[in-house]
Design a protein around this motif. Sequence first.
Motif, PDB file in Angstrom:
ATOM      1  N   VAL A  85       5.905  -3.462   7.612  1.00 30.68           N
ATOM      2  CA  VAL A  85       4.916  -4.518   7.424  1.00 30.68           C
ATOM      3  C   VAL A  85       3.839  -4.332   8.484  1.00 30.68           C
ATOM      4  O   VAL A  85       4.137  -4.232   9.681  1.00 30.68           O
ATOM      5  N   ALA A  86       2.598  -4.255   8.046  1.00 33.52           N
ATOM      6  CA  ALA A  86       1.479  -4.016   8.956  1.00 33.52           C
ATOM      7  C   ALA A  86       1.226  -5.236   9.836  1.00 33.52           C
ATOM      8  O   ALA A  86       1.228  -6.374   9.361  1.00 33.52           O
ATOM      9  N   THR A  97       2.642  -4.675   3.164  1.00 35.02           N
ATOM     10  CA  THR A  97       3.680  -3.672   3.359  1.00 35.02           C
ATOM     11  C   THR A  97       3.107  -2.289   3.092  1.00 35.02           C
ATOM     12  O   THR A  97       2.412  -2.088   2.097  1.00 35.02           O
ATOM     13  N   ILE A  98       3.422  -1.366   3.983  1.00 35.13           N
ATOM     14  CA  ILE A  98       3.102   0.043   3.758  1.00 35.13           C
ATOM     15  C   ILE A  98       4.394   0.700   3.301  1.00 35.13           C
ATOM     16  O   ILE A  98       5.432   0.547   3.948  1.00 35.13           O
ATOM     17  N   VAL A 125       0.872  -1.164   0.000  1.00 37.32           N
ATOM     18  CA  VAL A 125       0.000   0.000   0.000  1.00 37.32           C
ATOM     19  C   VAL A 125       0.915   1.222   0.000  1.00 37.32           C
ATOM     20  O   VAL A 125       1.794   1.343   0.855  1.00 37.32           O
ATOM     21  N   HIS A 126       0.729   2.094  -0.978  1.00 34.64           N
ATOM     22  CA  HIS A 126       1.625   3.227  -1.172  1.00 34.64           C
ATOM     23  C   HIS A 126       1.050   4.508  -0.578  1.00 34.64           C
ATOM     24  O   HIS A 126      -0.124   4.805  -0.763  1.00 34.64           O
ATOM     25  N   PHE A 162       0.588  13.539   4.026  1.00 31.34           N
ATOM     26  CA  PHE A 162       0.526  12.122   3.666  1.00 31.34           C
ATOM     27  C   PHE A 162      -0.622  11.946   2.684  1.00 31.34           C
ATOM     28  O   PHE A 162      -1.753  12.351   2.963  1.00 31.34           O
ATOM     29  N   ILE A 163      -0.352  11.328   1.522  1.00 25.84           N
ATOM     30  CA  ILE A 163      -1.374  11.152   0.492  1.00 25.84           C
ATOM     31  C   ILE A 163      -1.439   9.680   0.096  1.00 25.84           C
ATOM     32  O   ILE A 163      -0.463   9.176  -0.462  1.00 25.84           O
ATOM     33  N   PRO A 164      -2.515   8.975   0.381  1.00 29.26           N
ATOM     34  CA  PRO A 164      -3.697   9.404   1.131  1.00 29.26           C
ATOM     35  C   PRO A 164      -3.397   9.437   2.630  1.00 29.26           C
ATOM     36  O   PRO A 164      -2.521   8.724   3.116  1.00 29.26           O
TER      37      PRO A 164
END
Length: 107
Positions: free
Chosen positions: A82-83, A50-51, A29-30, A38-40
């Motif tokens: 990693v979430a 992964t963020i 997720v980017h 921060f966008i979004p």
Amino acid sequence: MLLDRRCFLALGSAVLAGSRLARAEAGTVHVAIEKLVFIPAEIEVKAGQTIEWTNRDPFAHTATVKGRWEVMIPPGKTATKVAEQSDSVEYYCRFHPNMKGRITVLS
């Protein structure tokens, strides 16, 4: 000949669509950082995804959850985390506290 070309194009489209779906489910997720934002600002992820933050500003930022974790994001670079299931949190930039974001981990 025309039928062979159509089959080839359809097969190519199916392969590309399948790989996109696989990457989206397992994937990354980017979040972009531009002009101190921060966008979004709000993202939803699954545990294990992964963020990735991409810093497009000319100075460093962080993704910080006070007392839990911090990700340093240098200017012009990316950084990842990693979430985890417990990562439904609000975060901010330690250097620019007005920058805020939210991560929701879906079950």
